[in-house]
Design a protein around this motif. Structure first.
Motif, PDB file in Angstrom:
ATOM      1  N   ALA A   1       0.837  -1.211   0.000  1.00 12.48           N
ATOM      2  CA  ALA A   1       0.000   0.000   0.000  1.00 12.48           C
ATOM      3  C   ALA A   1       0.870   1.259   0.000  1.00 12.48           C
ATOM      4  O   ALA A   1       1.935   1.268   0.619  1.00 12.48           O
ATOM      5  CB  ALA A   1      -0.908  -0.012   1.227  1.00 12.48           C
ATOM      6  N   PRO A   2       0.441   2.318  -0.716  1.00 15.15           N
ATOM      7  CA  PRO A   2       1.264   3.531  -0.865  1.00 15.15           C
ATOM      8  C   PRO A   2       1.730   4.152   0.448  1.00 15.15           C
ATOM      9  O   PRO A   2       2.904   4.513   0.581  1.00 15.15           O
ATOM     10  CB  PRO A   2       0.333   4.491  -1.619  1.00 15.15           C
ATOM     11  N   VAL A   3       0.831   4.266   1.441  1.00 11.91           N
ATOM     12  CA  VAL A   3       1.218   4.876   2.723  1.00 11.91           C
ATOM     13  C   VAL A   3       2.236   4.002   3.441  1.00 11.91           C
ATOM     14  O   VAL A   3       3.248   4.489   3.952  1.00 11.91           O
ATOM     15  CB  VAL A   3      -0.018   5.110   3.615  1.00 11.91           C
ATOM     16  N   LYS A   4       1.985   2.678   3.462  1.00 10.60           N
ATOM     17  CA  LYS A   4       2.909   1.745   4.101  1.00 10.60           C
ATOM     18  C   LYS A   4       4.269   1.777   3.404  1.00 10.60           C
ATOM     19  O   LYS A   4       5.323   1.737   4.062  1.00 10.60           O
ATOM     20  CB  LYS A   4       2.333   0.334   4.071  1.00 10.60           C
ATOM     21  N   LEU A   5       4.253   1.846   2.076  1.00 14.07           N
ATOM     22  CA  LEU A   5       5.492   1.899   1.298  1.00 14.07           C
ATOM     23  C   LEU A   5       6.291   3.150   1.629  1.00 14.07           C
ATOM     24  O   LEU A   5       7.510   3.087   1.873  1.00 14.07           O
ATOM     25  CB  LEU A   5       5.167   1.874  -0.199  1.00 14.07           C
ATOM     26  N   TYR A   6       5.607   4.299   1.669  1.00 12.75           N
ATOM     27  CA  TYR A   6       6.295   5.562   1.951  1.00 12.75           C
ATOM     28  C   TYR A   6       6.893   5.555   3.359  1.00 12.75           C
ATOM     29  O   TYR A   6       8.037   5.959   3.554  1.00 12.75           O
ATOM     30  CB  TYR A   6       5.331   6.739   1.800  1.00 12.75           C
ATOM     31  N   ILE A   7       6.113   5.087   4.340  1.00 13.60           N
ATOM     32  CA  ILE A   7       6.602   5.064   5.727  1.00 13.60           C
ATOM     33  C   ILE A   7       7.805   4.144   5.855  1.00 13.60           C
ATOM     34  O   ILE A   7       8.790   4.474   6.524  1.00 13.60           O
ATOM     35  CB  ILE A   7       5.471   4.629   6.685  1.00 13.60           C
ATOM     36  N   PHE A   8       7.753   2.984   5.191  1.00 14.22           N
ATOM     37  CA  PHE A   8       8.856   2.028   5.275  1.00 14.22           C
ATOM     38  C   PHE A   8      10.128   2.602   4.649  1.00 14.22           C
ATOM     39  O   PHE A   8      11.210   2.560   5.248  1.00 14.22           O
ATOM     40  CB  PHE A   8       8.471   0.718   4.577  1.00 14.22           C
ATOM     41  N   ILE A   9      10.018   3.152   3.432  1.00 12.74           N
ATOM     42  CA  ILE A   9      11.190   3.713   2.758  1.00 12.74           C
ATOM     43  C   ILE A   9      11.705   4.937   3.515  1.00 12.74           C
ATOM     44  O   ILE A   9      12.918   5.144   3.631  1.00 12.74           O
ATOM     45  CB  ILE A   9      10.852   4.076   1.288  1.00 12.74           C
ATOM     46  N   SER A  10      10.788   5.740   4.048  1.00 20.40           N
ATOM     47  CA  SER A  10      11.194   6.894   4.846  1.00 20.40           C
ATOM     48  C   SER A  10      11.967   6.442   6.081  1.00 20.40           C
ATOM     49  O   SER A  10      12.968   7.054   6.463  1.00 20.40           O
ATOM     50  CB  SER A  10       9.956   7.693   5.265  1.00 20.40           C
TER      51      SER A  10
END
Length: 367
Positions: free
Chosen positions: A84-93
């Motif tokens: 999911a986009p939010v999960k992806l962004y938080i993980f990469i961040s």
């Protein structure tokens, strides 16, 4: 899929709905026995990990190598096979924020012998009078070199002030031979205020808070290089937070430039999350390239290849937006290029302003 034993009772333990097969049609929970053999913990963990692992790597592959494709797939409803986009962004961040701190160099110890160490060496080794005279001479030179760290008499300060008073070429920040900072010709806050009082230049009033902070760090025992290093580390760690704050601003500009009936703010938000995830991933690569270079032998060809890789990532980061924008918003190439350039310029200004604010915040957060 889990291999846990299915319950005979067809009532879901989570929501109470009837379960026809293995998974509840209402909440999706697997209808298996609540108590399982001990080995089930490990097998379940491996299954979940490999499932997420495959999902994650496919998402990363699409994100990095096929600009806009991931957003296109998500908006088309194909969401189960991607992170999911939010999960992806938080993980990469998180990894962008966390990983560089693991590889930061520890503070090197000062191996310069001090006076007490030198005297101890004299006692232990029992040097000849000639060697003792040489060591004493070295100590005198060290004291002379560091004399400027001691409170100088007022007459010395006035001499230095007269030397600087008419020097119009004084650099903003310079580095003395002993590694100390020199700000507009001043080596400490006392000198800075004295020079400011004599010159009556408005620049000194604006720079004074920054000079006070820098001299405070210097008085705490940090050298010019250590201050620069800490500032860079603080800046890198603050960048993911600043990008997160800029997310809705970026999505708002996309909303302004596109058809409001066809594209909802939600759609622009998904594009923004994917694009910023790519930017963070690219930033992580840029951070690690110099670290990788430091591990390799000092070779001209290797240095040239690293420079090319660094430049290639920067160019790709610029081109990526245009390709992703054209693929997602499905407009004519000319229209996509014009809108893309307008958005690129507007957001470049916005990111520049954010970056200046980030520099300011990072400077004051440094300790």
């Amino acid at each position: 899929m889990s291999h846990g034993k299915i319950r005979e009772d067809k009532t879901c333990l989570n929501c109470g709905h009837h379960v026809e097969e293995r998974f509840c049609p209402h909440c999706g929970q697997e209808n298996i026995e609540s108590k399982q053999p001990f080995h089930f913990l490990f097998t379940h963990f491996i299954e979940d990990f490999t499932h997420y692992d495959g999902q994650f790597w496919k998402t990363i592959q699409y994100l990095f190598t096929r600009p806009g494709k991931l957003t296109q797939e998500y908006l088309a409803g194909k969401r189960q096979i991607y992170v999911a986009p939010v999960k992806l962004y938080i993980f990469i961040s998180f990894i962008t924020f966390f990983l560089p701190s693991l590889f930061s160099h520890s503070k090197t110890e000062d191996n310069t012998p001090n006076r007490d160490n030198t005297l101890q060496v004299i006692k232990e080794k029992k040097e000849t009078p000639k060697e003792i005279a040489q060591i004493t001479d070295t100590l005198k030179k060290r004291i002379t070199l560091h004399k400027e760290d001691i409170n100088l008499p007022k007459e010395d300060e006035s001499i230095k002030l007269n030397d600087i008073k008419d020097d119009s070429d004084t650099s903003l920040i310079d580095k003395a031979s002993n590694g100390k900072l020199i700000i507009l010709g001043a080596k400490n806050m006392e000198q800075f205020d004295s020079i400011s009082h004599v010159k009556k230049d408005i620049a000194y009033a604006y720079i004074r808070p920054f000079a006070k902070k820098l001299f405070h760090l210097q008085d705490s025992g940090l050298s010019h290089d250590e201050i620069s290093k800490r500032f860079t580390e603080t800046l890198v760690h603050t960048l993911p937070k600043a990008l997160f704050v800029y997310l809705p601003v970026f999505a708002f500009f996309l909303w302004v430039f596109h058809n409001k009936k066809r594209w909802w703010f939600f759609d622009h938000g998904i594009f923004t999350l994917h694009y910023f995830s790519f930017l963070l991933l690219s930033t992580l690569i840029l951070i690690f390239l110099p670290k990788i270079r430091s591990l390799l032998p000092d070779n001209g060809i290797i240095t040239f290849v690293m420079i090319l890789l660094y430049a290639a990532v920067l160019v790709y980061m610029s081109v990526y937006f245009f390709v992703a924008h054209h693929r997602v918003y499905d407009t004519k190439k000319s229209t996509s290029i014009l809108k893309g350039m307008a958005l690129f310029i507007v957001n470049s200004i916005g990111i520049l302003i954010m970056f200046l604010i980030l520099l300011y915040v990072s400077f004051w957060m440094m300790h």
